[in-house]
Design an enzyme around this catalytic site. Structure first.
Site, PDB file in Angstrom:
ATOM      1  N   SER A 100      35.090   3.261  60.803  1.00 60.98           N
ATOM      2  CA  SER A 100      35.062   1.804  61.003  1.00 60.98           C
ATOM      3  C   SER A 100      35.804   0.993  59.953  1.00 60.98           C
ATOM      4  O   SER A 100      35.903  -0.226  60.091  1.00 60.98           O
ATOM      5  CB  SER A 100      33.620   1.321  61.077  1.00 60.98           C
ATOM      6  OG  SER A 100      33.062   1.759  62.281  1.00 60.98           O
ATOM      7  N   PHE A 158      26.461   9.176  71.642  1.00 60.39           N
ATOM      8  CA  PHE A 158      26.176  10.144  70.584  1.00 60.39           C
ATOM      9  C   PHE A 158      24.679  10.305  70.340  1.00 60.39           C
ATOM     10  O   PHE A 158      24.258  10.642  69.228  1.00 60.39           O
ATOM     11  CB  PHE A 158      26.921   9.750  69.300  1.00 60.39           C
ATOM     12  CG  PHE A 158      28.413   9.680  69.504  1.00 60.39           C
ATOM     13  CD1 PHE A 158      29.104  10.757  70.046  1.00 60.39           C
ATOM     14  CD2 PHE A 158      29.122   8.533  69.192  1.00 60.39           C
ATOM     15  CE1 PHE A 158      30.480  10.700  70.266  1.00 60.39           C
ATOM     16  CE2 PHE A 158      30.500   8.464  69.403  1.00 60.39           C
ATOM     17  CZ  PHE A 158      31.180   9.551  69.944  1.00 60.39           C
ATOM     18  N   TYR A 197      25.353  -4.887  64.924  1.00 55.34           N
ATOM     19  CA  TYR A 197      26.586  -4.088  64.784  1.00 55.34           C
ATOM     20  C   TYR A 197      26.892  -3.358  66.091  1.00 55.34           C
ATOM     21  O   TYR A 197      26.028  -2.692  66.646  1.00 55.34           O
ATOM     22  CB  TYR A 197      26.385  -3.066  63.665  1.00 55.34           C
ATOM     23  CG  TYR A 197      27.648  -2.346  63.272  1.00 55.34           C
ATOM     24  CD1 TYR A 197      28.382  -2.738  62.165  1.00 55.34           C
ATOM     25  CD2 TYR A 197      28.108  -1.261  64.006  1.00 55.34           C
ATOM     26  CE1 TYR A 197      29.541  -2.077  61.797  1.00 55.34           C
ATOM     27  CE2 TYR A 197      29.267  -0.592  63.653  1.00 55.34           C
ATOM     28  CZ  TYR A 197      29.971  -1.005  62.541  1.00 55.34           C
ATOM     29  OH  TYR A 197      31.118  -0.356  62.184  1.00 55.34           O
ATOM     30  N   SER A 198      28.118  -3.472  66.567  1.00 55.69           N
ATOM     31  CA  SER A 198      28.482  -2.815  67.820  1.00 55.69           C
ATOM     32  C   SER A 198      29.974  -2.506  67.848  1.00 55.69           C
ATOM     33  O   SER A 198      30.813  -3.386  67.645  1.00 55.69           O
ATOM     34  CB  SER A 198      28.132  -3.727  69.008  1.00 55.69           C
ATOM     35  OG  SER A 198      28.635  -3.189  70.207  1.00 55.69           O
ATOM     36  N   ARG A 323      32.841  -6.191  55.102  1.00 53.99           N
ATOM     37  CA  ARG A 323      31.479  -6.154  54.568  1.00 53.99           C
ATOM     38  C   ARG A 323      31.463  -6.664  53.130  1.00 53.99           C
ATOM     39  O   ARG A 323      32.421  -6.440  52.376  1.00 53.99           O
ATOM     40  CB  ARG A 323      30.957  -4.710  54.525  1.00 53.99           C
ATOM     41  CG  ARG A 323      30.634  -4.098  55.875  1.00 53.99           C
ATOM     42  CD  ARG A 323      29.983  -2.734  55.637  1.00 53.99           C
ATOM     43  NE  ARG A 323      29.740  -1.990  56.854  1.00 53.99           N
ATOM     44  CZ  ARG A 323      28.705  -2.179  57.664  1.00 53.99           C
ATOM     45  NH1 ARG A 323      27.810  -3.114  57.390  1.00 53.99           N
ATOM     46  NH2 ARG A 323      28.552  -1.427  58.738  1.00 53.99           N
TER      47      ARG A 323
END
Ligand code: HEL
Length: 411
Positions: A100, A158, A197-198, A323
């Protein structure tokens, strides 16, 4: 230049610690102004850094490494193996999948388009991609800050780590197929109402990039970031499955205790694409985040917008593909984390972009390793100190768990 290389142990337990303690003027980089934020940081704790890497290795990572770039001084540490099959030791220049961390690259492309007046961050996504989303209130800004409410389709994909991975390892998805998977589920929140979060958000980002530019995301990463910053280890090979050049193998930890690690190095990463398919190195990621925070990739206005933080938890905020982490010494650092089968990575820089750390562990689905690697940030930016307890009169503690989607790592 002082170069010290320490090797101890056998191939499997090999420890390589390379310290390049170069005076700033020995390295062809911009001279360091007398008083900068990074200059005020404590010296990195290299012994602590190595201890963190060794701990990750003991907890199941075949290899772990870190690189600190600090105003012209480079510090490198690597432990363990790059390849369990050949026994090759992990080298600090080995390339790896960044997961990510790709999201920051995608956000930068979109912010550059906003800078050019080609994208309004507060416009509905559906203005650019008619009928893509079932709610016209979802804006580009919501997507880039994980506030759209779009369900993360990787939660289902997952749920079982190894079968889930093997089912998609060689698959090639279109972005729209991935969005369709998300839309089979109710949304997690009203647009803008909460951080959730996606990966779906950054699949939408990829669609926006392609729609607005008429090019693939790979072309846009190349032209806007990789070439200008001369990132020689950074690639977007989708749907190719191979990592170009010398690289670290990544090992997925099965859900069943004691089951052997799975070499997950070769995969399309098509399930992630603009949300997670970039390949890079510790050097390039340090260069990238340093350039970003130093204002070399976007206008100052757009960088400020990237740094409008949505609270994640007590010690983290999420901006636009970026972040913020607040460390135990009161220092905040800026970057992203990555988790892709076989690789956990942390890439963060100081507010002024002058001290950067990238760290990698070559396993995933191992929450202990993920948490341990957080310690590389503490060692790099807080220096030698107590990791818990009082700091400047305030009680601090290093958080125990990462900001992760449900089921991303076993604890
Ligand atoms: S998860 C994260 C990290 N992000 C998110 C994204 C990324 N990575 C993924 O969505 C990976 C999903 C599967 C990973 C897999 C494993 O550990 O290899 N886990 C399972 O299969 C669990 N059943 C929020 C940690 C980020 O830091 O942003 O990268």
């Amino acid at each position: 230049m002082v170069t010290a290389t320490v090797r101890t142990g056998t191939a499997l337990g090999a420890v390589l610690l390379s310290l390049l303690g170069a005076p700033a003027n020995a390295v062809p980089r911009e001279a360091t102004p007398a008083a900068v934020t990074a200059g005020a940081l404590p010296q990195p704790d290299l012994t602590g850094l190595l201890t963190v890497l060794r701990t990750a290795q003991r907890q199941g990572a075949p290899g772990a490494m870190a690189r600190i770039d600090d105003q012209g001084t480079v510090r490198l540490a690597a432990v363990g193996l790059a390849d369990r099959a050949t026994g090759r030791a992990l080298a600090d220049t080995d390339r790896f999948r960044v997961g990510s961390i790709t999201k920051t690259f995608s956000a930068v492309v979109l912010l550059q388009l906003a800078d050019a007046g080609r994208l309004n961050l507060d416009a509905p996504v559906n203005r650019y991609l008619p009928d893509l989303l079932p709610d016209d209130r979802i804006t580009v800004r919501h997507v880039l800050s994980h506030r759209s409410g779009l369900y993360d389709y990787t939660n289902d994909m997952f749920a079982e780590s190894v079968p889930g991975f093997e089912a998609v390892r060689t698959k090639v998805f279109t972005y729209r197929q991935l969005v369709a998977r998300s839309l089979q589920h109710p949304r997690t929140n009203e647009p803008g109402a909460a951080y959730s979060y996606s990966n779906t958000n950054f699949v939408v980002a990829g669609l926006l990039i392609e729609k607005l530019t008429g090019h693939s995301v790979g072309t846009e990463y190349q032209n806007r970031i990789i070439t200008p910053l001369n990132l020689r280890d950074t690639f977007y090979v989708h749907p190719g499955t191979l990592i170009p050049g010398r690289h670290a193998h990544g090992y997925l930890t099965p859900d069943e205790d004691g089951a052997p690690l799975i070499d997950a190095t070769e995969q399309t990463v098509s399930w992630a694409q603009s949300a997670g398919a970039i390949i890079s190195s510790t050097r390039d990621l340090n260069t990238f985040y340093s350039a970003l925070l130093r204002g070399r990739l976007t206008s100052a206005r757009r960088l400020t917008e990237m740094e409008q933080w949505v609270p994640v938890d007590g010690t983290q905020g999420y901006g636009l593909g970026l972040r913020r982490r607040d460390l135990s010494c009161g220092v905040s650092v800026y970057g992203h984390t990555g988790a892709v089968q076989g690789y956990y990575s942390y890439a963060f820089t100081s507010k002024d972009g002058r001290r950067s750390l990238t760290a990698l562990a070559t396993t995933s689905n191992n929450g202990d390793v993920l948490n341990t690697m957080l310690g590389t940030l503490e060692s790099a930016f807080c220096g030698k100190r107590e990791r818990t307890g009082s700091a400047g009169g305030r009680e601090v503690s290093v958080e125990r768990h990462e900001d992760i989607a449900p089921g991303i790592a076993r604890y």
